[in-house]
Design a protein around this motif. Sequence first.
Motif, PDB file in Angstrom:
ATOM      1  N   ARG A 176       0.952   9.385  -4.411  1.00 12.64           N
ATOM      2  CA  ARG A 176       1.079   8.018  -3.874  1.00 12.64           C
ATOM      3  C   ARG A 176       2.565   7.672  -3.899  1.00 12.64           C
ATOM      4  O   ARG A 176       3.202   7.721  -4.954  1.00 12.64           O
ATOM      5  N   SER A 177       3.113   7.318  -2.744  1.00  9.96           N
ATOM      6  CA  SER A 177       4.546   7.083  -2.617  1.00  9.96           C
ATOM      7  C   SER A 177       4.795   5.701  -2.033  1.00  9.96           C
ATOM      8  O   SER A 177       4.134   5.301  -1.071  1.00  9.96           O
ATOM      9  N   GLU A 235       0.839  -1.191   0.000  1.00 14.59           N
ATOM     10  CA  GLU A 235       0.000   0.000   0.000  1.00 14.59           C
ATOM     11  C   GLU A 235       0.878   1.247   0.000  1.00 14.59           C
ATOM     12  O   GLU A 235       1.887   1.311   0.712  1.00 14.59           O
ATOM     13  N   PRO A 236       0.527   2.236  -0.789  1.00 15.25           N
ATOM     14  CA  PRO A 236       1.342   3.461  -0.828  1.00 15.25           C
ATOM     15  C   PRO A 236       1.065   4.370   0.359  1.00 15.25           C
ATOM     16  O   PRO A 236       0.004   4.289   0.999  1.00 15.25           O
ATOM     17  N   ARG A 237       2.024   5.227   0.630  1.00 17.12           N
ATOM     18  CA  ARG A 237       1.788   6.320   1.560  1.00 17.12           C
ATOM     19  C   ARG A 237       1.116   7.435   0.777  1.00 17.12           C
ATOM     20  O   ARG A 237       1.520   7.760  -0.335  1.00 17.12           O
ATOM     21  N   MET A 238       0.097   8.012   1.349  1.00 16.82           N
ATOM     22  CA  MET A 238      -0.656   9.057   0.655  1.00 16.82           C
ATOM     23  C   MET A 238      -0.223  10.430   1.178  1.00 16.82           C
ATOM     24  O   MET A 238      -0.227  10.677   2.392  1.00 16.82           O
ATOM     25  N   LEU A 239       0.153  11.308   0.261  1.00 16.95           N
ATOM     26  CA  LEU A 239       0.591  12.648   0.596  1.00 16.95           C
ATOM     27  C   LEU A 239      -0.257  13.660  -0.168  1.00 16.95           C
ATOM     28  O   LEU A 239      -0.809  13.339  -1.228  1.00 16.95           O
ATOM     29  N   THR A 240      -0.337  14.857   0.354  1.00 15.96           N
ATOM     30  CA  THR A 240      -1.094  15.924  -0.291  1.00 15.96           C
ATOM     31  C   THR A 240      -0.153  16.988  -0.834  1.00 15.96           C
ATOM     32  O   THR A 240       0.822  17.357  -0.168  1.00 15.96           O
ATOM     33  N   LEU A 241      -0.442  17.456  -2.040  1.00 17.31           N
ATOM     34  CA  LEU A 241       0.323  18.536  -2.656  1.00 17.31           C
ATOM     35  C   LEU A 241      -0.667  19.622  -3.075  1.00 17.31           C
ATOM     36  O   LEU A 241      -1.445  19.441  -4.008  1.00 17.31           O
TER      37      LEU A 241
END
Length: 265
Positions: A240-241, A154-160
């Motif tokens: 998604r990282s 599962e990816p880490r979810m980040l906001t930009l």
Amino acid sequence: MSGIPVSAGAWAGRALGERTVAYTERDAILYALAVGARPGRLDLVFEDRLRVLPTFGLTLAQWAPDILAEAGAFDARSVHGSQTLEVHEPLPRSGELTLSARVGAVWDKGSAAVFEVVVECRQFAATWSIFAPGSGGFGGDRGPGKAATAERGEPRMLTLETAENQAALYRLTGDRHHIHIDPEASARIGQPRPILQGLCTLGAATIPLADAAGAHPADLTRLAGRFSGPVVPGDRLEIRSWSDGDFDVRRDETVVIDAGHVEFA
């Protein structure tokens, strides 16, 4: 130039010259602000503590793909397809870089060609991939295909978060294409509003990616990404990282940067 059309494949390996480019701390700070650095990030926006973002070097090298365009290798239909950056050493706060540029491979995609423009200096090596409709069919190699996506967790979810004035601000770093400021120009490519520069989105993504990795964005050593969709200034993007450094950037359900990869020292 002689005026005789040159096959796209004949551009491969051609030198595009050398240029010494000077910049100041002000230029580096303006770039950091243009890619979304907040005023509280004194390490990016205050000259007394400044660490220069490595992606700033891409603005200093933009002359190279522009030279190839001016030489008639491709026309106004061409688009910036993808970008890579390999960082050898940190950029100084101010000074001069001596950059050399050349055409790398030129791939034949049938109805289009892909030109690689390579810019190198002591501090970094960068490659622009330019997708040029109408320039293919010259009998060259198609080039590497898209790599299969590996099984990942599962990816880490980040906001930009992008700002409404971001494209206008980023233009001051060198990319003054009218589609990023003039609604009439953007409408001609099917975009009712001016769009954000792809390199701005890619550079901006390195800041939250570094924070999530526990790294400093100036410690970037490698970056890659393919531009696959438009971003409008003011859009809220999702990154998604994955733990191996791969990432993508989405606007709602549309992937706007695909095949992303990032590494930090």
